[in-house]
Enzyme design. Sequence first.
Site, mmCIF file in Angstrom:
data_model
loop_
_atom_site.group_PDB
_atom_site.id
_atom_site.type_symbol
_atom_site.label_atom_id
_atom_site.label_comp_id
_atom_site.label_asym_id
_atom_site.label_seq_id
_atom_site.Cartn_x
_atom_site.Cartn_y
_atom_site.Cartn_z
ATOM 1 N N THR A 34 23.475 -5.218 -0.684
ATOM 2 C CA THR A 34 24.707 -4.468 -0.946
ATOM 3 C C THR A 34 25.954 -5.348 -0.809
ATOM 4 O O THR A 34 26.037 -6.175 0.088
ATOM 5 C CB THR A 34 24.792 -3.288 0.043
ATOM 6 O OG1 THR A 34 23.626 -2.490 -0.134
ATOM 7 C CG2 THR A 34 26.023 -2.449 -0.187
ATOM 8 N N GLY B 206 22.650 -4.836 7.924
ATOM 9 C CA GLY B 206 22.497 -4.778 9.379
ATOM 10 C C GLY B 206 22.129 -6.147 9.936
ATOM 11 O O GLY B 206 21.287 -6.839 9.365
ATOM 12 N N GLU C 107 18.761 3.713 1.671
ATOM 13 C CA GLU C 107 17.457 3.860 1.003
ATOM 14 C C GLU C 107 17.550 4.817 -0.192
ATOM 15 O O GLU C 107 16.649 5.608 -0.427
ATOM 16 C CB GLU C 107 16.387 4.400 1.976
ATOM 17 C CG GLU C 107 16.020 3.485 3.103
ATOM 18 C CD GLU C 107 15.042 2.389 2.689
ATOM 19 O OE1 GLU C 107 14.386 2.536 1.659
ATOM 20 O OE2 GLU C 107 14.980 1.386 3.420
#
Lengths: 658, 658
Positions: B143, B182, B428
């Site tokens: 992303t 993350g 997701e």
Amino acid sequence: MELKDLAPRLLSKERANGDIDPDVLTNVLRDGKAANDRRKQLVQVIARHPVLSDRDMMFRSHTERYAFGLKKAFHYVKLLEEGGYTDAHDRWILYKTMGEPLGIDVHRAMFIPTLENQGDDEQRAKWLPLAKQFKILGAYAQTELGHGSNVQGIETVATFDKATQEFIVDSPTLTSRKWWPGGLGKTATHAIVHARLTLDGQDVGVQAFIVQLRSTHDHMPLPGIEVGDIGPKVGFNAVDNGYCAFHRIRIPRKNMLMRHAKVLPDGTFVKPQSDKLVYLTMVHIRAYLIKTLAMHMGAAATICTRFSAARIQGRTPDLKGEFQVLDYQNQQHKLFPRLAISYAAHFAGSSLIELHDSAFDVIKEGKQRFGAKLAELHAVSSGLKAWLAEHVSDGIETCRRLCGGHGFTQASNLPHIFAEVVGAITYEGTSDVLTQQHGRYLLKTLASLPSNEKSTKFLSQVARYSDSKLRCNAETRQDFGNLDLLLEVFQVRAARVVLELAGHMNAANNDGNACMVLMTRASTSHAELILLEAFVQGVRSVPSGREQQSVAHLCSLFGAWLIAQSLGDFRQHDYLSTHQADLVREQIVHLLPVIRKNCVLLTDAWDFSDFELNSAIGRYDGDIYRALVKRAADEPLNKTQVPKDYEKYLKPLIQSSL
Amino acid sequence: MELKDLAPRLLSKERANGDIDPDVLTNVLRDGKAANDRRKQLVQVIARHPVLSDRDMMFRSHTERYAFGLKKAFHYVKLLEEGGYTDAHDRWILYKTMGEPLGIDVHRAMFIPTLENQGDDEQRAKWLPLAKQFKILGAYAQTELGHGSNVQGIETVATFDKATQEFIVDSPTLTSRKWWPGGLGKTATHAIVHARLTLDGQDVGVQAFIVQLRSTHDHMPLPGIEVGDIGPKVGFNAVDNGYCAFHRIRIPRKNMLMRHAKVLPDGTFVKPQSDKLVYLTMVHIRAYLIKTLAMHMGAAATICTRFSAARIQGRTPDLKGEFQVLDYQNQQHKLFPRLAISYAAHFAGSSLIELHDSAFDVIKEGKQRFGAKLAELHAVSSGLKAWLAEHVSDGIETCRRLCGGHGFTQASNLPHIFAEVVGAITYEGTSDVLTQQHGRYLLKTLASLPSNEKSTKFLSQVARYSDSKLRCNAETRQDFGNLDLLLEVFQVRAARVVLELAGHMNAANNDGNACMVLMTRASTSHAELILLEAFVQGVRSVPSGREQQSVAHLCSLFGAWLIAQSLGDFRQHDYLSTHQADLVREQIVHLLPVIRKNCVLLTDAWDFSDFELNSAIGRYDGDIYRALVKRAADEPLNKTQVPKDYEKYLKPLIQSSL
């Protein structure tokens, strides 16, 4: 063109494509130009203040937010004094603009007003100057660990000791400790404490007392007072919501608030006269809460609309370009009804304030039947508050989700707005309690028909709409754009649910709990009718022209969307046919591009400054990407390249020296 | 009796009033006794660990939570090594039991699996041992600031330099910086970076590369790497979700993950073979996500049910006692459907895992038509994930609101559970994307009828149910308790919505965006059918007896409640009549007291320990008031009687020395 430069252009393009003047609507939503200009001046005062302009709450824990909140409280009071801000509404705007409630929140919003409303002349003369000059800081201590909604169940006791002319206030059980009051934990020096009063062994019910909690010299809790903070919460983390236990502490007789009930020196209890004005105060508080909810919904819708316009994501079918997020039918279908809610709530709040003011006049003139008028106002405000607290909270969260990952970051400010608003479902009357009050009122008024037939607009229609053979006469999709037809649809639906409730209550021997789900549905049905009525009235209050038409489209969507949300209700007794249900859904889809044309301008009309929105993705200029990068730079973790404790916890892992 | 002592008794009473054995259901919900015993052992390992048992995250800011998270990560790895925990499922349980994802989350959940699935043999041999021994810590950087859902739109570029046999990785724009991954901000030393690959000026699409970000000696970012944390979020605040910009950094050719696509030394691009297993991996991940959502819903329902049983509030009509909150019809009406969702999600997740495993076998055997089977599995998993992420998040929040003020405090743990779960709506696969995939699949399969008639259970029924004159044949309330009849009702509704969608798409020249709202409705209708099917199958898998009956009641409520939620859908073409709609509502109200009898045991069956629930109000023993008081004592503000900076900010106010 780079995305970072495209984003502002896309937002400008949306504005250019619109054909309304947002200023016309700003005057409607912000109570006229003069009031709005003043509001904007005050917002600037906060925005330019070196401390009060702080917007870093997102980086702080509850403990840190409380600490910083004290600093803000200090500077806020200083600002009021030095700036000579004495007008209550000015103060309210200054306070709200800080963006988070502080430890002094309840002092200003509850402690002072309660002294004003429930203190007798002597008490007001003694306590109000101290409170208004912040020489004492107050909490409003009603809720206990064991009891909230059921005020009659509170366990704190006050016993009158005639010999010393004192009350002994005591927390006899663990669950009798006060729990939740804002400012009680660390800030307040005094509290208005609700306790069950015993006179000569006689329980005379719950009364309110002024109790000093802490020394005004060194802020230490007084002997017999156990006080502290209840810990972090979903919202209000700059506030020290607190607990307090009283160990047989003594206060003078004159510390009971005596404007209504009284205890005489000889221990005689003087019962309060019925005071309808208490209800009126509640209506007033709720009307302003509703207007605040409208603004929060407006803020969230503004952020989400601007982001949706500036953000592109997802290939167009020709694979050549990307859709603006605002192009997606689902985005419009979720966002625009929430924009409509912000307008509906504004009009409903304004209308409630008008009704309050006219009721106030009627009561002052001592006219007949103000009781019925008050009961109606109170019930309607209960139903509206319950409906709006839930739907505005959910609406803000919907807007947050519509912004995807960027909505999930605190930089969007949507999580903060949600956290500060969602408590409204619980405080000032839990939804379940309010909808039952509202439902009971509807039943009661229904029972008094026809003798009292004209007491409320809605119930005068019940007879007309109770015929289960009645069918909606809409024939085309366009018919559902007719606001009068929509109103009738909502009237019929509300009338039938209330009638059904009456039947069920009868069958259940008036056991409210056995009909509670249906009673909630009755409250919802009536609240939605009232909201739609206020919205339609609001549309008609907008100067005619494209702006009015634009608001009418929102109103129309609001109605059609509500029908689709509870289609089963509206199809009861086949009042709407399956074909008409399809027409309603067509109408919704039809309205989306119509509203999209002016949606950015409709949110601009709320006239929030970037400072107020405090959102990297909700900027007026659409420069969202640079703003996100800038905001991330403020994260304290980014002050060093290598995180704290790397040597201790990361290096041993990576270099396998475990 | 004091309330604090009454609360545990009320909860015990509920258990005593039930007539089922929760252990029977625990075996169902926790995959058998052996697996559950092992799970409980592992939970105890964490609960007894001096660091990993930490439950004070609520008191910390994002910055502090990340710092403490590093400590936890260190001790977690140490525990794995010292305890010899090598089994992947054991590790997963140990990790999940800590109650919050950490900076190493993506390293274990995405970085290592991606190396395994997308690295060639040489790459796996080189990188996996390093990663598994935590000598490198990885992030998964797909992303970007400007692009999320539309992976094809990412802007990071990789250019092959044949001369040096290197790729040059670059972030050419502000919006091309990686954003959100993350562990990327402060923890990761390496990342799998997705970039658009150019070979000899030819764009060959998005590929994955291993990029080193930080020195493994001193953790400083390498030259050309700009990296940091994106700041606080709704959830995951112990994780350093990060950003990263690459300034023309060079990596060896062999750092492109080459199991599927390849770049040869001479710059030739070898296209990946179609790899159906990638879809299968996604199905697998989603199946486990669905089971995790089921557990979170189960945890929230457990907390809310216990609190509702132990808490009394509101006078009974005789004014002599107080209702348990669980007595209220509204409470049951909101709570029990969420308890039902936890069971439904569990059964759906299990069924998806079974389907996945059988598809895996079919593919391994190289049988025909696995493509169709995979497409179905993938589409169904998309629809289920979208539905459950939204309804479980909303369900947790509903449970929180049902606990009133005590639910609003972090001590209830409900806000934390919500914050950690609600991101699932976005990550997701964002709901809007997934429901469109699902809807498109339904259309495609419909178009292939009748040739492919038996490819899916559902669509084989479409023809049967497409007759708009078909009417539901339920005659009594009881008929809606018949699970087969309920299933048929959901099949008819799904079939009709999909057929309607097909008609609209046809009319709209296949413009999906013009039919997006309806397509979402089609996905929802089919997802609810699949859920109900899995639930009914689940009921039949429970050993017969009172336990089975009890789960059947939940299933029955689930079906009736879903009908009532979307009554308009079910009344389309008058398939359900207005009278039948009334019967469904009667059935819901009828089931509430039936389910209430065993509701505490139905939540006990989830077998959460108090440590896992971490909720002062959700304790097994109902001793909620003492627990709330104890938890408040932990608030750092309570360490001193007088708050920090009193002298600076409060004293000057109170003593008017401003």
